[in-house]
Design a protein around this motif. Structure first.
Motif, PDB file in Angstrom:
ATOM      1  N   SER A 164     -24.249  20.891 -10.584  1.00 39.39           N
ATOM      2  CA  SER A 164     -24.349  22.326 -10.854  1.00 39.39           C
ATOM      3  C   SER A 164     -23.072  23.054 -10.465  1.00 39.39           C
ATOM      4  N   LEU A 165     -22.541  22.720  -9.293  1.00 36.44           N
ATOM      5  CA  LEU A 165     -21.309  23.368  -8.829  1.00 36.44           C
ATOM      6  C   LEU A 165     -20.132  23.012  -9.734  1.00 36.44           C
ATOM      7  N   ASN A 166     -20.051  21.762 -10.143  1.00 36.28           N
ATOM      8  CA  ASN A 166     -18.953  21.343 -11.013  1.00 36.28           C
ATOM      9  C   ASN A 166     -19.017  22.070 -12.359  1.00 36.28           C
ATOM     10  N   GLY A 167     -20.222  22.212 -12.905  1.00 34.41           N
ATOM     11  CA  GLY A 167     -20.368  22.926 -14.160  1.00 34.41           C
ATOM     12  C   GLY A 167     -19.962  24.379 -14.047  1.00 34.41           C
ATOM     13  N   THR A 168     -20.308  25.002 -12.925  1.00 35.62           N
ATOM     14  CA  THR A 168     -19.931  26.398 -12.703  1.00 35.62           C
ATOM     15  C   THR A 168     -18.421  26.548 -12.604  1.00 35.62           C
ATOM     16  N   LEU A 169     -17.772  25.664 -11.853  1.00 35.87           N
ATOM     17  CA  LEU A 169     -16.316  25.723 -11.721  1.00 35.87           C
ATOM     18  C   LEU A 169     -15.630  25.523 -13.070  1.00 35.87           C
ATOM     19  N   PHE A 170     -16.076  24.523 -13.811  1.00 37.96           N
ATOM     20  CA  PHE A 170     -15.441  24.196 -15.085  1.00 37.96           C
ATOM     21  C   PHE A 170     -15.570  25.352 -16.080  1.00 37.96           C
TER      22      PHE A 170
ATOM     23  N   ARG B  34     -12.834  29.098 -17.021  1.00 36.12           N
ATOM     24  CA  ARG B  34     -12.349  29.391 -18.376  1.00 36.12           C
ATOM     25  C   ARG B  34     -12.628  30.839 -18.747  1.00 36.12           C
ATOM     26  N   MET B  35     -13.729  31.397 -18.248  1.00 35.63           N
ATOM     27  CA  MET B  35     -14.007  32.798 -18.511  1.00 35.63           C
ATOM     28  C   MET B  35     -12.943  33.679 -17.862  1.00 35.63           C
ATOM     29  N   PHE B  36     -12.586  33.388 -16.606  1.00 39.87           N
ATOM     30  CA  PHE B  36     -11.520  34.138 -15.941  1.00 39.87           C
ATOM     31  C   PHE B  36     -10.201  33.972 -16.685  1.00 39.87           C
ATOM     32  N   PHE B  37      -9.920  32.741 -17.103  1.00 39.22           N
ATOM     33  CA  PHE B  37      -8.664  32.440 -17.786  1.00 39.22           C
ATOM     34  C   PHE B  37      -8.533  33.233 -19.085  1.00 39.22           C
ATOM     35  N   VAL B  38      -9.582  33.210 -19.905  1.00 44.12           N
ATOM     36  CA  VAL B  38      -9.534  33.911 -21.190  1.00 44.12           C
ATOM     37  C   VAL B  38      -9.522  35.423 -20.964  1.00 44.12           C
ATOM     38  N   GLY B  39     -10.285  35.912 -19.978  1.00 46.96           N
ATOM     39  CA  GLY B  39     -10.274  37.335 -19.685  1.00 46.96           C
ATOM     40  C   GLY B  39      -8.891  37.816 -19.288  1.00 46.96           C
ATOM     41  N   ALA B  40      -8.191  37.029 -18.477  1.00 45.85           N
ATOM     42  CA  ALA B  40      -6.831  37.395 -18.072  1.00 45.85           C
ATOM     43  C   ALA B  40      -5.879  37.310 -19.248  1.00 45.85           C
TER      44      ALA B  40
ATOM     45  N   ASP C  33      -6.550  37.879 -22.267  1.00 42.49           N
ATOM     46  CA  ASP C  33      -6.809  39.014 -23.151  1.00 42.49           C
ATOM     47  C   ASP C  33      -6.521  40.354 -22.479  1.00 42.49           C
ATOM     48  N   GLY C  34      -5.944  40.307 -21.280  1.00 42.00           N
ATOM     49  CA  GLY C  34      -5.548  41.533 -20.617  1.00 42.00           C
ATOM     50  C   GLY C  34      -6.633  42.241 -19.848  1.00 42.00           C
ATOM     51  N   GLN C  35      -7.758  41.568 -19.559  1.00 46.25           N
ATOM     52  CA  GLN C  35      -8.855  42.194 -18.823  1.00 46.25           C
ATOM     53  C   GLN C  35      -8.887  41.809 -17.354  1.00 46.25           C
ATOM     54  N   LEU C  36      -8.014  40.919 -16.938  1.00 49.28           N
ATOM     55  CA  LEU C  36      -7.887  40.500 -15.541  1.00 49.28           C
ATOM     56  C   LEU C  36      -6.411  40.320 -15.244  1.00 49.28           C
ATOM     57  N   PRO C  37      -6.030  40.232 -13.966  1.00 48.46           N
ATOM     58  CA  PRO C  37      -4.608  40.028 -13.643  1.00 48.46           C
ATOM     59  C   PRO C  37      -4.027  38.809 -14.363  1.00 48.46           C
ATOM     60  N   GLU C  38      -2.790  38.946 -14.818  1.00 49.59           N
ATOM     61  CA  GLU C  38      -2.139  37.893 -15.611  1.00 49.59           C
ATOM     62  C   GLU C  38      -2.090  36.564 -14.877  1.00 49.59           C
ATOM     63  N   LEU C  39      -2.039  36.596 -13.566  1.00 52.39           N
ATOM     64  CA  LEU C  39      -1.957  35.370 -12.773  1.00 52.39           C
ATOM     65  C   LEU C  39      -3.064  34.389 -13.136  1.00 52.39           C
ATOM     66  N   LEU C  40      -4.262  34.913 -13.451  1.00 55.09           N
ATOM     67  CA  LEU C  40      -5.398  34.055 -13.749  1.00 55.09           C
ATOM     68  C   LEU C  40      -5.307  33.414 -15.134  1.00 55.09           C
TER      69      LEU C  40
ATOM     70  N   THR D  31      -4.292  22.524 -16.905  1.00 51.60           N
ATOM     71  CA  THR D  31      -5.552  23.097 -16.446  1.00 51.60           C
ATOM     72  C   THR D  31      -5.296  24.511 -15.935  1.00 51.60           C
ATOM     73  N   PRO D  32      -6.280  25.396 -16.020  1.00 48.42           N
ATOM     74  CA  PRO D  32      -6.112  26.764 -15.516  1.00 48.42           C
ATOM     75  C   PRO D  32      -6.191  26.791 -13.987  1.00 48.42           C
ATOM     76  N   MET D  33      -5.183  26.264 -13.338  1.00 45.06           N
ATOM     77  CA  MET D  33      -5.230  26.025 -11.900  1.00 45.06           C
ATOM     78  C   MET D  33      -5.419  27.298 -11.072  1.00 45.06           C
ATOM     79  N   PRO D  34      -4.671  28.404 -11.340  1.00 44.49           N
ATOM     80  CA  PRO D  34      -4.915  29.607 -10.536  1.00 44.49           C
ATOM     81  C   PRO D  34      -6.339  30.129 -10.652  1.00 44.49           C
ATOM     82  N   SER D  35      -6.882  30.082 -11.869  1.00 40.94           N
ATOM     83  CA  SER D  35      -8.254  30.533 -12.075  1.00 40.94           C
ATOM     84  C   SER D  35      -9.242  29.652 -11.317  1.00 40.94           C
ATOM     85  N   LEU D  36      -9.014  28.340 -11.341  1.00 42.35           N
ATOM     86  CA  LEU D  36      -9.893  27.411 -10.627  1.00 42.35           C
ATOM     87  C   LEU D  36      -9.821  27.625  -9.120  1.00 42.35           C
TER      88      LEU D  36
END
Length: 341
Positions: free
Chosen positions: A167-173, A177-183, A185-192, A201-206
């Motif tokens: 369950s935890l692995n699925g949540t992380l994975f 990606r939601m944080f990554f795509v949101g960033a 698209d300009g809805q979260l800090p670019e770092l993510l 891999t989206p390492m900062p987001s992870l």
């Protein structure tokens, strides 16, 4: 708590290091979880066939049940938490092959399958354990195994651990990606929106999500944690569905690769509102914590996204921090779509 943090750190490392390792980990632990559930179902059926029906008779099984809307909505929280993976595929559509075809297919197959499995598992639990024993148990599957599985009961705690890790692995994975795509698209800090050059891999987001997961371990009360997160998830999903309904009404001619009958999102929105409103009357403290979790995102959005004319005193330190993390994690802004896995 140390064990939970250790598991979270290890799974974060796997997700940062290799996408296929993360998906294989998910496959292994999902198979292990389903195997454990099948063992429980078969054991429960055998128990009933042998004539042990003393805990499975009406109306005894419903004794002392609370049927007001507030308690029913809170009871759904645990069910929603168990089914929480239903929406994770939406976060990783860029990493699905033919998502317009495979995403609906995965939902149509998995939701009825999971529903039937969990229904039969609960039948098995109520066949073997009394309602009081179910409420008092710290791990119902373990109590069940101690009662009916005899010498192999020691395996059940291992399966429970597999379920938690999966369950935890699925949540992380998925959520990373939601944080990554949101960033992106300009809805979260670019770092993510950064991707590691070597591991893709989206390492900062992870890392951000893994850190948040550890911070959320503020309580050992699993029911309270479920109520916090399920309220927040239900509220956010309700707002998202309300937005989709608004777009269907105001912009009916938009291209929609996956389009459903309007009654389905309307019904879903009503269900989400039921889960959001009625818990306030039963457990306001826990609901308020979930509400604060949502509200805490507003200042972050305002500071890093909405406020375009920020002074140099804010911009320059943030840019330096972003560049430092880029160098440390060897990351660049992600562009385009992720590779199929």
């Amino acid at each position: 708590m140390e064990a939970e943090i250790g598991r979270g750190g290890f799974l974060t490392f796997i997700n940062c290091y290799n996408v296929k390792w993360a998906t294989r980990t998910q496959d292994v632990f999902t198979i292990a979880k389903v195997l454990a559930l099948v063992i429980i179902i078969i054991s429960g059926i055998v128990w009933l066939v042998l004539g042990h029906t003393e805990h499975f008779e009406m109306p005894d099984v419903m004794e002392n049940s609370k049927t007001d809307p507030g308690h029913i909505s809170l009871a759904f929280y645990s069910g929603v938490f168990s089914f929480a993976g239903w929406n994770y595929l939406n976060f990783v559509t860029e990493e699905l092959k033919e998502p317009h075809k495979n995403l609906p297919r995965a939902i149509y197959i998995s939701m009825p399958t999971v529903t039937v499995i969990y229904l039969l598992v609960n039948v098995a639990y109520f066949a073997v354990l009394s309602p009081d024993e179910l409420l008092e148990s710290n791990a119902v599957a373990v109590s069940f195994a101690d009662r009916v599985l005899g010498p192999v009961a020691f395996l059940m705690p291992l399966f429970v651990a597999f379920s938690c890790v999966g369950s935890l692995n699925g949540t992380l994975f998925a959520s990373s990606r939601m944080f990554f795509v949101g960033a992106r698209d300009g809805q979260l800090p670019e770092l993510l929106s950064m991707i590691n050059l070597r591991y893709v891999t989206p390492m900062p987001s992870l890392l951000f999500l893994g850190g948040l997961s550890c911070v959320m371990l503020i309580s050992s009360d699993i029911i309270a944690l479920i109520n916090y997160t399920t309220f927040a998830e239900s509220a956010v999903v309700a707002v998202a569905v309300a937005g989709l309904l608004y777009l269907r009404y105001t912009r009916p001619n938009l291209e929609r690769p996956i389009k459903l009958n309007l009654l389905i999102p309307i019904s879903f929105f009503v269900m989400c509102m039921f889960l959001v409103v009625f818990p306030f009357f039963v457990s306001p403290d826990e609901v308020l914590v979930g509400l604060l979790m949502i509200i805490s995102g507003f200042p972050v959005y305002f500071l890093f996204v909405y406020w375009q004319s920020k002074p140099k005193a804010i911009v320059e330190p943030w840019v330096r921090l972003t560049h430092s993390i880029q160098k440390l994690l060897w990351c660049v802004p992600g562009e385009g779509e992720a590779k199929d896995v």
